[in-house]
Design a protein around this motif. Structure first.
Motif, mmCIF file in Angstrom:
data_model
loop_
_atom_site.group_PDB
_atom_site.id
_atom_site.type_symbol
_atom_site.label_atom_id
_atom_site.label_comp_id
_atom_site.label_asym_id
_atom_site.label_seq_id
_atom_site.Cartn_x
_atom_site.Cartn_y
_atom_site.Cartn_z
ATOM 1 N N GLU A 14 -20.172 1.460 3.059
ATOM 2 C CA GLU A 14 -20.711 0.909 3.961
ATOM 3 C C GLU A 14 -19.509 0.010 4.739
ATOM 4 N N PHE A 15 -19.463 -0.365 6.122
ATOM 5 C CA PHE A 15 -18.792 -1.303 6.654
ATOM 6 C C PHE A 15 -19.493 -2.326 7.266
ATOM 7 N N VAL A 16 -19.625 -3.425 6.442
ATOM 8 C CA VAL A 16 -20.583 -4.721 6.696
ATOM 9 C C VAL A 16 -19.612 -5.738 7.175
ATOM 10 N N VAL A 17 -20.312 -6.709 8.155
ATOM 11 C CA VAL A 17 -19.596 -7.882 8.789
ATOM 12 C C VAL A 17 -20.398 -8.709 8.464
ATOM 13 N N ASP B 158 -4.313 -12.500 18.412
ATOM 14 C CA ASP B 158 -4.871 -12.415 19.793
ATOM 15 C C ASP B 158 -5.765 -11.243 19.854
ATOM 16 N N PRO B 159 -6.706 -11.122 20.974
ATOM 17 C CA PRO B 159 -7.669 -10.096 21.114
ATOM 18 C C PRO B 159 -7.393 -8.923 20.854
ATOM 19 N N ILE C 59 -19.212 -12.571 17.060
ATOM 20 C CA ILE C 59 -20.367 -11.731 17.055
ATOM 21 C C ILE C 59 -20.077 -10.480 17.799
ATOM 22 N N ASP C 60 -19.367 -10.609 18.953
ATOM 23 C CA ASP C 60 -19.377 -9.322 19.851
ATOM 24 C C ASP C 60 -18.532 -8.336 19.124
ATOM 25 N N MET C 61 -17.450 -8.840 18.489
ATOM 26 C CA MET C 61 -16.685 -8.016 17.653
ATOM 27 C C MET C 61 -17.096 -7.486 16.537
#
Ligand code: ADP
Ligand code: ADP
Length: 237
Positions: free
Chosen positions: A29-32, A177-178, A206-208
């Motif tokens: 899994e890839f969990v944030v 930076d972004p 949250i958007d990322m």
């Protein structure tokens, strides 16, 4: 793969870092983890390789309660679980190769690496890892001569060289930076997909999180307040 069973952590000064956390992270899994500063994200992540030790509950990694670990079992845990930090944690005056190969050699390699004599297979693995994050042309540069994004890619290569089953990344893009942040997140996601390494990343934004996560865990005041697929996150959470 990783199971929190009623895990709490109270710091010596009485601050509650984690409060009755129950969650289950599956292999690959890839969990944030998202939440405001002080929500407990770092404490959550650092519990999994025992940089901090929960004060109650059970924390299982591959079905073993790691809270009982010490000595040799702790060293095995740290080999199995690779870690990436906000500020890269490279040895600044050492070369990129020396930093990356340290993921492989641990203590036994110290003597050899002083003389830049590396076992052939360790060197090959380290070089291969650098290629995967497109930074192999910097192999003999000093770590502190690289940009932040380059240093974070080197720290990803170091973790890859360790061949972990789990990667923990504690605010890996908070100093970038972004565009560079997206580049680093893309490498983490790509490695997660190709090598099936279970990956847990702390992020402020949250958007990322929604862009990269299979699943998002939201924390507030040490508690899990949201746990679900990125697609279920709404403005209210
Ligand atoms: P986050 O990573 O979400 O910013 P942390 O896990 O770092 O949150 O912190 C959770 C809470 O525990 C915060 O209130 C923080 O101040 C506190 N905390 C973190 N580390 C320590 C420590 N070593 N001693 C005491 N309190 C701590
Ligand atoms: P974060 O970016 O996760 O919020 P901080 O900058 O709050 O991290 O914390 C940096 C270091 O200080 C960490 O090692 C953390 O464990 C420790 N720390 C954080 N809050 C406290 C606190 N209230 N008391 C003691 N140590 C703390």
């Amino acid at each position: 793969m990783i199971e929190f069973k009623d895990v709490s952590l109270v710091y010596p000064n009485g601050t509650q870092g984690l409060k009755n956390v129950n969650t289950n992270i599956k292999e690959g899994e890839f969990v944030v983890i998202v939440g405001l500063s002080g929500a407990g994200k770092s404490t959550f992540i650092r519990s999994i390789n025992r940089l901090v030790t929960p004060t109650s509950g059970q924390l299982l990694v591959e079905d073993e309660n790691i809270l009982a670990y010490k000595g040799k079992s702790m060293r095995k845990l740290r080999t199995k679980v690779g870690m990436i930090f906000q500020n890269y944690n490279l040895v600044k005056r050492s070369t990129v190769m020396k930093n990356v190969i340290s993921g492989r050699l641990g203590h036994t390699g110290t003597f050899k690496s002083i003389f830049n004599l590396y076992p052939k297979e360790d060197f090959a693995l380290a070089y291969e890892s650098l290629k995967r994050v497109n930074i192999e042309e910097k192999v003999y540069s000093r770590a502190d001569q690289l940009s932040g994004g380059q240093q974070q890619r080197v720290s990803i290569a170091r973790v890859l060289t360790q061949q972990p089953k789990i990667i923990l990344a504690d605010e890996p893009v908070a100093s970038l930076d972004p565009p560079t942040s997206h580049q680093v997140m893309k490498y983490l996601k790509q490695i997660n997909r190709e090598d099936k390494i279970t990956t847990i990343v702390n992020l402020h934004f949250i958007d990322m999180a929604m862009e990269y996560a299979d699943r998002i865990i939201g924390m507030r005041a040490g508690e899990v307040v949201f746990d679900g697929p990125a697609s279920e996150v709404t403005e209210q959470t």
